[in-house]
Design an enzyme around this catalytic site. Structure first.
Site, PDB file in Angstrom:
ATOM      1  CD  GLN A 175      -2.361   1.429   2.748  1.00  0.00           C
ATOM      2  OE1 GLN A 175      -3.709   1.164   2.696  1.00  0.00           O
ATOM      3  NE2 GLN A 175      -1.818   1.781   3.661  1.00  0.00           N
ATOM      4  CG  HIS A 188      -7.860   5.106   6.900  1.00  0.00           C
ATOM      5  ND1 HIS A 188      -7.000   5.247   5.774  1.00  0.00           N
ATOM      6  CD2 HIS A 188      -7.018   5.037   7.930  1.00  0.00           C
ATOM      7  CE1 HIS A 188      -5.563   5.256   6.124  1.00  0.00           C
ATOM      8  NE2 HIS A 188      -5.522   5.286   7.295  1.00  0.00           N
TER       9      HIS A 188
END
Length: 386
Positions: free
Chosen positions: A135, A283
């Site tokens: 990521q 998130h």
């Protein structure tokens, strides 16, 4: 058989691991792991909205047994879940990125390394035999961006996940109170909390103070902790736009996934960019309290776009039945962060294996109860999503 050997019957659920983790790690580390933004409303919705999803078993249909495997980007994994990227993993339990990457390889599920985790690209590539995803927090300088991409190519990383949902850092009250803003501060409370968690403290002494291992290459060697926040602010673009992703797409020949897409408007842009997939995510409830839960955003987007690219999700998944619910709502794959950190924080080196074994066991039982032979058929079991 390996799953059975990994299973510790004292901790049969993620909730049990969470309780154990809270007793083993300092309060400031647990608060960093557990907290969301603002009043933590969306953090709660991520979990509770799964309770509104109802699935239907068909007990009398012909049933040949269950196959829990799922194909994703040309690889068939043993189960349709993986380990989500988590920042500062080594703060919560020392060496946890390596523990989890090794467990993921052993159990044939994907592991995603975060730019701001505490093990480097090269180390995770080594322990995972190259079978990891990465990521990317988008660097402000193209030189750093291009160098990270080259490092990923050098270790044959196949999947790049670009984070798009941090245009500003979430306001997280727990972290502010604990002194875990940038730069982090070891105040007297944090020192005391460390002293009363001897297993964590001894392990931290063994493995060293956690640091942003992938980013060390780009830091001035004279940088002190008081300057770390300035380095992070200067080094990364908080807002990622279409042009920045297009520049990455031009360079990156592997699979490209955008993490944090939750709206149809962003989905249309994602398709135009030629991305291979998205991870629907808020998130972990750490960015915007007024938003939807991840699973509700997933349900909406999958209904319209599931045939156009690979749609995955994370946020609020805490059990095998939750994985089944997410798949029934249109996810091709699910990811989890906190459950795996509960596992390593509770059980150390054995935590990754145990957490995966728990989730595999629960998910298989849910599929057997639904009389669903393959994960691809789970949408047929969906009755309603209130």
């Amino acid at each position: 058989m390996s799953d059975l050997l990994s299973y510790d019957p004292r901790y049969p659920s993620i909730g049990d691991l969470k309780k154990k983790a809270k007793k083993r790690i300092p309060k400031f580390a647990f608060d960093y792991l557990e907290g969301g933004c603002n009043e933590e409303v969306n953090l709660l919705k991520n979990e509770t909205d799964f309770n509104d999803i109802t699935l239907m078993p068909q007990y009398l249909k012909k049933y040949e047994g269950v196959d829990t495997s799922a194909e994703l980007f040309g690889h068939r994994y043993d189960a349709p879940f993986g380990i989500a990227p988590i920042g500062l993993q080594g703060l919560m339990w020392p060496n946890s990125p390596e523990i989890l990457a090794k467990a993921a390889l052993k159990h044939n599920i994907p592991y995603i390394l975060s730019t701001v985790s505490t093990s480097s690209i090269e180390r995770i590539a080594e322990v995972s035999e190259g079978k990891f995803w990465y990521q990317l927090y988008h660097p402000a300088k193209t030189t750093m961006r291009d160098d990270i991409l080259q490092r990923l190519r050098d270790v044959d990383c196949k999947v790049l996940v670009v984070l798009v949902d941090v245009p500003s850092f979430g306001i997280r009250y727990r972290e502010i109170k604990a002194g875990l803003s940038m730069p982090p501060k070891m105040n007297i409370n944090n020192i005391f909390q460390s002293c009363i968690r001897p297993a964590w403290s001894l392990s931290t002494l063994q493995h060293g103070i956690p640091e942003f291992a992938t980013l060390k290459k780009y830091m001035d060697k004279s940088l002190n902790m008081g300057q770390l926040g300035q380095f992070m602010n200067a080094s990364f673009d908080k807002r990622v736009d279409v042009d920045k992703i297009a520049a990455i797409r031009d360079q990156w020949k592997g699979k490209l996934v955008l993490k944090g897409v939750v709206s149809e408007q962003d989905m249309e842009k994602t398709l135009a960019l030629g991305a291979d997939g998205i991870i629907v995510s808020n998130h972990g409830g750490r960015q915007i309290d007024a938003g939807e839960s991840s699973v509700r955003s997933l349900h909406t987007l999958a209904a319209k776009y599931s045939d156009k690219l690979t749609i995955m999700m994370d946020g609020g998944v805490r059990s095998g039945p939750d994985i089944a619910r997410a798949m029934a709502c249109g996810a091709k794959f699910t990811f989890m962060g906190r459950p795996f950190m509960y596992g390593v924080s509770a059980l150390g080196k054995k935590g990754g294996d145990h957490t995966i074994a728990v989730l595999k066991t629960q998910f298989k039982q849910a599929m057997e109860q639904l009389c669903c032979e393959k994960v691809e058929a789970l949408p047929e079991t969906l009755i309603s999503f209130k």
